[in-house]
Design an enzyme around this catalytic site. Structure first.
Site, PDB file in Angstrom:
ATOM      1  N   GLN A 131      15.777  26.487  63.723  1.00  0.00           N
ATOM      2  CA  GLN A 131      15.765  25.177  64.641  1.00  0.00           C
ATOM      3  C   GLN A 131      15.792  23.971  63.801  1.00  0.00           C
ATOM      4  O   GLN A 131      15.071  23.317  62.971  1.00  0.00           O
ATOM      5  CB  GLN A 131      14.413  24.951  65.299  1.00  0.00           C
ATOM      6  CG  GLN A 131      14.256  23.642  66.310  1.00  0.00           C
ATOM      7  CD  GLN A 131      12.771  23.299  66.411  1.00  0.00           C
ATOM      8  OE1 GLN A 131      11.711  23.486  65.524  1.00  0.00           O
ATOM      9  NE2 GLN A 131      12.361  22.785  67.458  1.00  0.00           N
ATOM     10  N   GLY A 132      17.018  23.450  63.695  1.00  0.00           N
ATOM     11  CA  GLY A 132      17.362  22.293  62.982  1.00  0.00           C
ATOM     12  C   GLY A 132      17.216  20.824  63.713  1.00  0.00           C
ATOM     13  O   GLY A 132      18.402  20.334  64.151  1.00  0.00           O
ATOM     14  N   TYR A 133      15.905  20.400  63.653  1.00  0.00           N
ATOM     15  CA  TYR A 133      15.765  19.000  64.568  1.00  0.00           C
ATOM     16  C   TYR A 133      15.195  18.147  63.635  1.00  0.00           C
ATOM     17  O   TYR A 133      15.850  17.099  63.307  1.00  0.00           O
ATOM     18  CB  TYR A 133      14.642  19.377  65.612  1.00  0.00           C
ATOM     19  CG  TYR A 133      14.934  20.202  66.921  1.00  0.00           C
ATOM     20  CD1 TYR A 133      16.235  21.002  66.860  1.00  0.00           C
ATOM     21  CD2 TYR A 133      14.077  20.111  67.891  1.00  0.00           C
ATOM     22  CE1 TYR A 133      16.598  21.323  68.300  1.00  0.00           C
ATOM     23  CE2 TYR A 133      14.370  20.867  69.038  1.00  0.00           C
ATOM     24  CZ  TYR A 133      15.546  21.617  69.025  1.00  0.00           C
ATOM     25  OH  TYR A 133      15.736  22.353  70.493  1.00  0.00           O
ATOM     26  N   SER A 134      14.213  18.515  63.115  1.00  0.00           N
ATOM     27  CA  SER A 134      13.319  17.252  62.011  1.00  0.00           C
ATOM     28  C   SER A 134      14.429  16.960  61.031  1.00  0.00           C
ATOM     29  O   SER A 134      15.130  17.639  60.399  1.00  0.00           O
ATOM     30  CB  SER A 134      12.186  17.823  61.745  1.00  0.00           C
ATOM     31  OG  SER A 134      11.271  18.218  62.640  1.00  0.00           O
ATOM     32  N   SER A 190      12.133  25.992  59.419  1.00  0.00           N
ATOM     33  CA  SER A 190      11.260  27.095  59.174  1.00  0.00           C
ATOM     34  C   SER A 190      12.382  28.180  59.377  1.00  0.00           C
ATOM     35  O   SER A 190      13.314  28.309  60.063  1.00  0.00           O
ATOM     36  CB  SER A 190      10.195  27.457  60.315  1.00  0.00           C
ATOM     37  OG  SER A 190       9.333  26.426  60.686  1.00  0.00           O
ATOM     38  N   GLU A 203       8.601  25.703  73.173  1.00  0.00           N
ATOM     39  CA  GLU A 203       7.796  25.785  71.718  1.00  0.00           C
ATOM     40  C   GLU A 203       6.378  25.464  72.062  1.00  0.00           C
ATOM     41  O   GLU A 203       5.559  26.087  71.656  1.00  0.00           O
ATOM     42  CB  GLU A 203       8.416  24.895  70.700  1.00  0.00           C
ATOM     43  CG  GLU A 203       7.576  24.748  69.443  1.00  0.00           C
ATOM     44  CD  GLU A 203       8.286  23.995  68.442  1.00  0.00           C
ATOM     45  OE1 GLU A 203       8.858  22.839  68.711  1.00  0.00           O
ATOM     46  OE2 GLU A 203       8.088  24.232  67.399  1.00  0.00           O
ATOM     47  N   SER A 245       2.848  16.303  66.868  1.00  0.00           N
ATOM     48  CA  SER A 245       1.476  16.389  66.255  1.00  0.00           C
ATOM     49  C   SER A 245       0.614  16.022  67.322  1.00  0.00           C
ATOM     50  O   SER A 245       0.486  15.679  68.342  1.00  0.00           O
ATOM     51  CB  SER A 245       1.437  15.141  65.267  1.00  0.00           C
ATOM     52  OG  SER A 245       1.582  13.858  66.137  1.00  0.00           O
TER      53      SER A 245
END
Ligand SMILES: Cc1cc2nc3c(=O)[nH]c(=O)nc-3n(C[C@H](O)[C@H](O)[C@H](O)COP(=O)(O)OP(=O)(O)OC[C@H]3O[C@@H](n4cnc5c(N)ncnc54)[C@H](O)[C@@H]3O)c2cc1C
Lengths: 397, 359
Positions: free
Chosen positions: A126-129, A161, A244, A373
């Site tokens: 998952q390429g988000y952050s 991840s 998620e 968070s």
């Protein structure tokens, strides 16, 4: 309130148990198994064949094609946890990408990706952050510029991840730099083998490289690899973020952890006395037991809400926050009852339970932070759940 | 009434802190954690030059003859920089053991060697607190056999001071019959080991070893509490600095009340701990009827507050706190290990209740 399952469901439960008795030996262990281990892929094949993975997904895409039935889903989860047998592969591909493609992908994308993802052959990250876009994900800056039939991507992702093992990435990029920040993002799918991608593993506090930095330099991706339209990526991503958050905080996993701790307490002795005879530890165990069951029943309430096609409201919104916290505190108790043995780690002699509890204790803290968070969860609960006034936005300097 | 540190005490702590700030900077600690023992050696030499290890050694044996409060202030500085030293075991607990249970010859001999730098004594008292897996040592004549678990101060130890029931004894690390098992714990800034002994020759301390062990544990616990205090101080400072620097939603994350409150909560919990550690340390030398209780309160309370700060500080740092990049986890894990060494909080609180006739 009626806790009885009808005969249909009792029969179904019996089927699940019979399946588990018969096939249990083929299951990989609950602890770390390599993503691509033969054992795990074989187990996934068996589960898919019997409808214990991808149960409700259409047959044409490699699913089992059963009618959605939250009660059956629940029974499967319960019986697998009871038998201490891992369920199907639960990666970001299966849990996040597949539901998104089913909802918003083109026919071609569905055919190309879903079956291979379900079988475990195709691993996704998952390429988000990004370094500058964590909680404020919509401020992401990785740029994709159209050049002929391709997007050309430049930028950086972080905390990705499994990027070092993944075949594919689902990635958020900025395609409309002049649009307001939520409307300038697109959702792209591409191979991690595409030229111009560099993956650098990032070590975490657990001592392992659980995630990575991913750098893009002039990475060319065909424009057909977009999910949804240009500028709709935020909406597409939010579809997966919901998946998620549901995935973090499984009450059955917490229950099986609780039971393992009870076993440790029965088996460990200090000065010849069982730890279960220590009223203080026992009290902590039972206090946590109450929380675990509260979350389990909360989960049953969510199941009923989903059967009735109603929103579970606050009961659903708190799951990620409370579930991750509870898991963290279960690990904490396990460490405390083991005393000095609880601080042993990695490959130490005298290690208990493969050092799993320390890894849980740290990784669960990671999960309290990741995927939105705890503080962001609380903002969502209070603002969207309780309708409290939103914090005033600060304009860009 | 004056509740606070003297000028000398402040200066002592400052000088150790100033030394460790560069000598024990994170890059060096990382090297040690990855297996290069040279930092332990250079700190040992550097601290020896400052006279730090000798605070508790009486002047007549070549030491400084200072008190447990001074020792705690030093240990706090070591926690602050997660320094790999064996101060708690070698220069507090072992020294106290000799002071309390050594006869004149033993004191002369061993305290002299400690002051001269030729003996560094690791300590194994785990079984005096609570034995697991049937660990424990048996003395027969002047030979000792059995297992001592979670022996502290193994970085540079030349000798070990160990409990064998009612006796306290010293063995040389290189004696025949000593077999060591290195343990890997979460805390890579200090080494603990298991010792399996088979008929190992030993020096049995001549005096009241039961009382001496109790004093060693009391003081050891105060120092572990001080270590967690120092580590927690640093984690809070790092959190505040990070929250001013890191921006999300076009503003420093420190401007969100959620983040401010995390930092304020950490401070609100930790500030009283500073006073508790001071008092508990002071009591060891000056308020004898409260020494045992205050040590237990400090140890157990710092275990709880330390854990809270370790976790909260990591949260303030977001994903960055979870990575190895900032090295924040060295502090997190040091506090985690301090919580369990010499007795976890439940064990220690139960002892405190017993002390007061409540259990
Ligand atoms: C174990 C783990 C796995 C992850 N896996 C992935 C992955 O596969 N792919 C991916 O793209 N990302 C992944 N992430 C990244 C994760 O989503 C981010 O870490 C998370 O969103 C927080 O962002 P940040 O780390 O930048 O922290 P920041 O946003 O910088 O937050 C720092 C602190 O500020 C607080 N804060 C920020 N904004 C607010 C606000 N508005 N109100 C109150 N408090 C606020 C936060 O709660 C936190 O305490 C992972 C993270 C972890 C820890």
């Amino acid at each position: 309130m009626n806790l009885n399952f009808t005969a249909e469901y009792e029969d179904f439960r019996a089927d699940v148990r019979a399946f588990l008795d018969k096939h249990k030996a083929d299951a990989p262990s609950m602890a770390n198994v390599g993503l691509r281990s033969e054992k795990r892929l074989k187990w996934q094949r068996i589960l898919l064949e019997h409808g214990y993975a991808a149960r409700t997904l259409p047959k044409q895409y490699g699913g089992f094609g059963a009618e959605p039935d939250s009660l059956k889903q629940r029974i499967i989860a319960e019986e697998f946890a009871r038998a201490k047998v891992p369920g199907g592969i639960a990666g970001q591909g299966i849990n996040m990408l597949v539901p998104t493609l089913l909802e918003l992908g083109t026919e071609e994308q569905k055919e190309k990706y879903i079956a291979k993802t379900l079988s475990g052959e195709m691993i996704w990250c998952q390429g988000y952050s990004e370094p500058g876009a964590g909680s404020d994900l919509a401020s992401l800056r990785t740029a994709a510029v159209v050049d002929g039939d391709d997007f050309v991507i430049n930028g950086q992702k972080i905390w990705t991840s499994t990027a070092n093992q993944a075949d594919m990435i689902f990635c958020l990029v900025r395609t409309e730099p002049d649009a307001p920040k939520h409307q300038g993002i697109s959702y792209l799918l591409f191979s991690m083998d595409t030229p111009g991608i560099e993956v650098r593993p990032l070590m975490t506090m657990t001592g392992r490289a659980e995630f990575n930095e991913v750098f893009f330099t002039d990475v060319r991706v065909p424009t057909s690899q977009i999910v949804g339209q240009r500028g709709e990526g935020w909406m597409v991503a939010n579809a997966t973020l919901t998946h998620e958050r549901g995935m973090l905080g499984d009450p059955d996993a917490a229950l099986s952890r609780l039971k393992s701790i009870a076993e440790i307490m029965q088996n460990e002795h200090v000065d010849g006395k069982s730890l279960m005879d220590n009223p203080v530890y026992r009290d902590r165990l039972v206090a946590l037991e109450a929380e675990v069951y509260a979350m389990k029943f909360n989960g049953m309430r969510l199941t009923t809400a989903s059967v009735e096609k109603k929103s579970a409201g606050l009961a659903g919104m708190i799951v990620k926050l409370q579930g991750c916290e509870l898991n963290h505190r279960l690990a904490e108790l396990a460490i405390d009852v083991m005393g000095e043995y609880g601080i042993l780690f990695e490959d130490s002699p005298f290690l208990r339970d493969h050092g799993l509890w320390q890894t849980h204790y740290m990784f669960d803290l990671g999960l309290i932070i990741g995927g939105g968070s705890a503080q962001i969860q609380k903002n969502i609960i209070s603002e969207r759940g309780l309708g409290m006034p939103r914090e005033p936005k600060v304009a860009k300097a | 009434m004056y509740f606070g540190l003297s000028q000398d005490q402040t200066m002592l702590q400052d000088s150790v802190q100033r030394y460790l700030e560069s000598a024990s900077e994170l890059a060096h600690v990382r090297g040690f954690a990855e297996g290069d023992n040279s930092l332990a050696e250079s700190l040992q030499n550097g601290l020896m030059e400052l006279g730090v290890p000798l605070v508790l050694v009486p002047e007549e044996f070549g030491g400084l003859g200072l008190g447990v409060l001074e020792a705690a202030l030093i240990q706090q500085a070591m926690g602050r920089f997660v320094s790999p030293t064996s101060f708690t075991s070698a220069y507090a607990m072992a020294v106290i053991g000799l002071r309390e249970a050594g006869d004149d010859d033993q004191k002369n001999d061993w305290l002299g060697r400690i002051a001269g730098g030729s003996a560094i004594i690791g300590v194994g008292l785990t079984e005096a607190i609570g034995a697991r897996e049937g660990a424990g040592l048996k003395l027969s004549g002047d030979k000792v056999s059995g297992r001592a678990s979670f022996v502290m101060g193994a970085e540079l130890a030349s000798h070990f001071m160990l409990t064998a029931g009612k006796e306290l004894l010293i063995i040389a690390r290189d004696s025949a019959g000593v077999s060591e098992t290195a343990l890997t714990t979460i805390d890579k800034t200090r080494h603990v080991i298991m010792l399996d002994l088979q008929d190992v020759p030993c020096t049995v301390l001549a005096g009241d070893a039961v009382a001496a062990q109790a004093r060693m544990i009391d003081i050891g616990r105060v120092l572990l509490a001080a270590d967690s205090l120092g580590a927690a101080d640093m984690m809070i400072e790092k959190s505040v600095a990070y929250s001013k620097d890191r921006e999300q939603f076009n503003r420093p994350i420190g401007s969100f009340q959620a983040v401010k409150h995390m930092c304020a909560d950490m401070v609100a919990k930790l500030e009283p701990c500073r006073s508790l550690v001071w008092y508990a340390a002071y009591a060891q030398d000056h308020v004898s009827d409260e020494a045992a209780l205050m040590s237990r309160l400090a140890k157990s309370h710092l275990a709880e507050v330390g854990k809270y700060v370790a976790r909260t500080s990591t949260e303030v740092h977001g994903g960055m706190g979870f990575t190895d990049l900032l090295g924040l986890h060295y502090w997190f894990k040091r506090i985690g290990a301090n919580r369990q060494l010499l007795g976890g909080p439940e064990t220690v609180r139960e002892e405190a209740a017993k002390l007061q006739g409540w259990s």
